[in-house]
Motif scaffolding. Structure first.
Motif, PDB file in Angstrom:
ATOM      1  N   TRP A 100       0.829  -1.203   0.000  1.00 38.60           N
ATOM      2  CA  TRP A 100       0.000   0.000   0.000  1.00 38.60           C
ATOM      3  C   TRP A 100       0.867   1.258   0.000  1.00 38.60           C
ATOM      4  N   ALA A 101       1.922   1.277   0.805  1.00 41.37           N
ATOM      5  CA  ALA A 101       2.808   2.439   0.846  1.00 41.37           C
ATOM      6  C   ALA A 101       3.458   2.673  -0.513  1.00 41.37           C
ATOM      7  N   ASP A 102       3.858   1.574  -1.174  1.00 44.66           N
ATOM      8  CA  ASP A 102       4.484   1.698  -2.490  1.00 44.66           C
ATOM      9  C   ASP A 102       3.518   2.295  -3.507  1.00 44.66           C
ATOM     10  N   ARG A 103       2.277   1.856  -3.498  1.00 42.60           N
ATOM     11  CA  ARG A 103       1.297   2.391  -4.443  1.00 42.60           C
ATOM     12  C   ARG A 103       1.072   3.890  -4.235  1.00 42.60           C
ATOM     13  N   LEU A 104       1.093   4.297  -2.962  1.00 47.09           N
ATOM     14  CA  LEU A 104       0.809   5.698  -2.637  1.00 47.09           C
ATOM     15  C   LEU A 104       2.047   6.579  -2.640  1.00 47.09           C
ATOM     16  N   GLY A 105       3.210   5.970  -2.877  1.00 46.67           N
ATOM     17  CA  GLY A 105       4.449   6.739  -2.842  1.00 46.67           C
ATOM     18  C   GLY A 105       4.760   7.267  -1.459  1.00 46.67           C
ATOM     19  N   SER A 106       4.377   6.502  -0.436  1.00 46.36           N
ATOM     20  CA  SER A 106       4.562   6.918   0.955  1.00 46.36           C
ATOM     21  C   SER A 106       5.721   6.153   1.588  1.00 46.36           C
ATOM     22  N   PRO A 107       6.294   6.678   2.676  1.00 43.54           N
ATOM     23  CA  PRO A 107       7.337   5.934   3.398  1.00 43.54           C
ATOM     24  C   PRO A 107       6.781   4.623   3.943  1.00 43.54           C
ATOM     25  N   ALA A 108       7.641   3.620   4.036  1.00 39.15           N
ATOM     26  CA  ALA A 108       7.274   2.327   4.619  1.00 39.15           C
ATOM     27  C   ALA A 108       8.287   2.014   5.718  1.00 39.15           C
ATOM     28  N   PRO A 109       8.108   2.594   6.896  1.00 37.58           N
ATOM     29  CA  PRO A 109       9.138   2.503   7.941  1.00 37.58           C
ATOM     30  C   PRO A 109       9.131   1.214   8.744  1.00 37.58           C
ATOM     31  N   TRP A 110       8.305   0.229   8.360  1.00 41.10           N
ATOM     32  CA  TRP A 110       8.082  -0.934   9.197  1.00 41.10           C
ATOM     33  C   TRP A 110       9.142  -1.999   8.938  1.00 41.10           C
ATOM     34  N   PRO A 111       9.945  -2.336   9.949  1.00 45.92           N
ATOM     35  CA  PRO A 111      10.960  -3.386   9.792  1.00 45.92           C
ATOM     36  C   PRO A 111      10.334  -4.771   9.760  1.00 45.92           C
ATOM     37  N   ASP A 112      11.180  -5.772   9.576  1.00 45.21           N
ATOM     38  CA  ASP A 112      10.685  -7.137   9.413  1.00 45.21           C
ATOM     39  C   ASP A 112      10.054  -7.706  10.678  1.00 45.21           C
ATOM     40  N   SER A 113      10.481  -7.244  11.847  1.00 45.81           N
ATOM     41  CA  SER A 113       9.978  -7.821  13.097  1.00 45.81           C
ATOM     42  C   SER A 113       9.144  -6.811  13.871  1.00 45.81           C
ATOM     43  N   LEU A 114       8.118  -7.316  14.552  1.00 47.72           N
ATOM     44  CA  LEU A 114       7.299  -6.472  15.407  1.00 47.72           C
ATOM     45  C   LEU A 114       8.141  -5.895  16.539  1.00 47.72           C
ATOM     46  N   GLU A 115       9.059  -6.676  17.077  1.00 46.66           N
ATOM     47  CA  GLU A 115       9.905  -6.199  18.170  1.00 46.66           C
ATOM     48  C   GLU A 115      10.684  -4.954  17.760  1.00 46.66           C
ATOM     49  N   GLU A 116      11.263  -4.972  16.560  1.00 48.55           N
ATOM     50  CA  GLU A 116      12.032  -3.819  16.103  1.00 48.55           C
ATOM     51  C   GLU A 116      11.125  -2.626  15.831  1.00 48.55           C
ATOM     52  N   TRP A 117       9.946  -2.871  15.279  1.00 46.33           N
ATOM     53  CA  TRP A 117       9.011  -1.777  15.030  1.00 46.33           C
ATOM     54  C   TRP A 117       8.568  -1.116  16.331  1.00 46.33           C
ATOM     55  N   LEU A 118       8.290  -1.914  17.354  1.00 42.07           N
ATOM     56  CA  LEU A 118       7.887  -1.334  18.632  1.00 42.07           C
ATOM     57  C   LEU A 118       9.025  -0.567  19.275  1.00 42.07           C
ATOM     58  N   ARG A 119      10.251  -1.033  19.051  1.00 44.38           N
ATOM     59  CA  ARG A 119      11.405  -0.281  19.568  1.00 44.38           C
ATOM     60  C   ARG A 119      11.453   1.107  18.928  1.00 44.38           C
ATOM     61  N   LEU A 120      11.181   1.188  17.643  1.00 47.75           N
ATOM     62  CA  LEU A 120      11.156   2.482  16.967  1.00 47.75           C
ATOM     63  C   LEU A 120      10.022   3.357  17.496  1.00 47.75           C
ATOM     64  N   CYS A 121       8.876   2.742  17.776  1.00 46.88           N
ATOM     65  CA  CYS A 121       7.771   3.497  18.372  1.00 46.88           C
ATOM     66  C   CYS A 121       8.182   4.085  19.717  1.00 46.88           C
ATOM     67  N   HIS A 122       8.846   3.274  20.533  1.00 40.39           N
ATOM     68  CA  HIS A 122       9.247   3.729  21.862  1.00 40.39           C
ATOM     69  C   HIS A 122      10.276   4.843  21.773  1.00 40.39           C
ATOM     70  N   GLU A 123      11.195   4.738  20.829  1.00 39.13           N
ATOM     71  CA  GLU A 123      12.196   5.790  20.652  1.00 39.13           C
ATOM     72  C   GLU A 123      11.546   7.103  20.232  1.00 39.13           C
ATOM     73  N   ALA A 124      10.389   7.019  19.560  1.00 37.52           N
ATOM     74  CA  ALA A 124       9.661   8.214  19.140  1.00 37.52           C
ATOM     75  C   ALA A 124       8.710   8.721  20.223  1.00 37.52           C
ATOM     76  N   GLY A 125       8.735   8.108  21.404  1.00 39.80           N
ATOM     77  CA  GLY A 125       7.890   8.544  22.510  1.00 39.80           C
ATOM     78  C   GLY A 125       6.557   7.844  22.596  1.00 39.80           C
ATOM     79  N   GLN A 126       6.327   6.818  21.760  1.00 41.03           N
ATOM     80  CA  GLN A 126       5.090   6.037  21.814  1.00 41.03           C
ATOM     81  C   GLN A 126       5.404   4.723  22.524  1.00 41.03           C
TER      82      GLN A 126
END
Length: 241
Positions: A100-126
């Protein structure tokens, strides 16, 4: 779909018909998974609502003018079945999110693992759990909305019905509206069977137009519960600020 419910929860998610699910998500922005939980597992999860120690906060929807009813956010120490469901869904939904991100020309910041994605959320204050257990009684409903809790957003989420429609409650259909380009909004309703999941878009989906792909904004909610009690489990793949 026939699901062997004696198997681990992750295997039940894996065995879903992901080809059909992906096509329906592309076409409609939502898709039923088939049965994921047994009635006993559903009752066990719903019963957690009466254990305040399992939750970080309770929201009264009427107080905030979100509708009527209550929901509670789990603490980060999730029940095993909730954690397993979330971890099993993420890699299956990730290809859809990236496409979906590719079709819309949007960033796709989601890594392969949920653990890594949640780490990025936490670093951003979420860093607050966004997993939700909802309870509705007679006359309760949920206003049309989006579950966006900060800048870090995963574009898909899952709701699982924990009670049997027509037996435990009446009414309470899951609602979605889609704002179409240069046209009036389109609505849909889904009766969510006990133990079945519904995958749906968090905020929008790509829509083909004569000029290419554009965002189709979508919102979700719940119709008025006519009788009984309705519980649902909400799986969100980003944490909250």
């Amino acid at each position: 779909m026939t699901t062997r419910l004696a198997d681990p929860v992750a295997d039940r998610v894996t065995r879903a018909d992901w080809t059909t699910l992906t096509r329906e998500l592309d076409e409609h922005g939502h898709a039923l998974t088939g049965q994921l939980l047994t009635p006993a597992e559903c009752r066990d999860i719903a019963a957690l609502y009466d254990r305040p120690d399992r939750f970080r906060t309770t929201v009264d929807m009427a107080r905030h003018r979100f509708g009527s009813g209550q929901y509670r956010y789990f603490t980060p120490d999730l029940p095993d079945v909730v954690r397993e469901l979330r971890e099993a869904f993420y890699p299956r939904l990730l290809p859809v999110a990236r496409d979906w991100a590719d079709r819309l020309g949007s960033p796709a910041p989601w890594p392969d693992s949920l653990e890594e994605w949640l780490r990025l959320c936490h670093e951003a204050g979420q860093n607050k759990s966004a997993q939700i257990l909802l309870r509705y009684g007679p006359g309760d409903w949920n206003a049309l909305h989006r579950d966006v809790f900060g800048d870090m957003v995963f574009p898909l989420q899952v709701v699982i019905g924990l009670d049997a429609p027509g037996t435990d409650f009446t009414g309470g259909e899951f609602l979605m509206t889609e704002q179409r380009p240069r046209a009036q909004s389109r609505g849909s309703s889904t009766t969510l069977p006990q133990g079945h999941g519904l995958v749906f878009t968090t905020r929008d989906r790509p829509v083909a137009t004569r000029r290419g792909w554009s965002n189709g904004p979508m919102r979700h909610g719940v119709s008025i519960v006519r009788s009984g009690r309705r519980h649902t489990l909400g799986l969100v793949f980003h944490d909250a600020a």
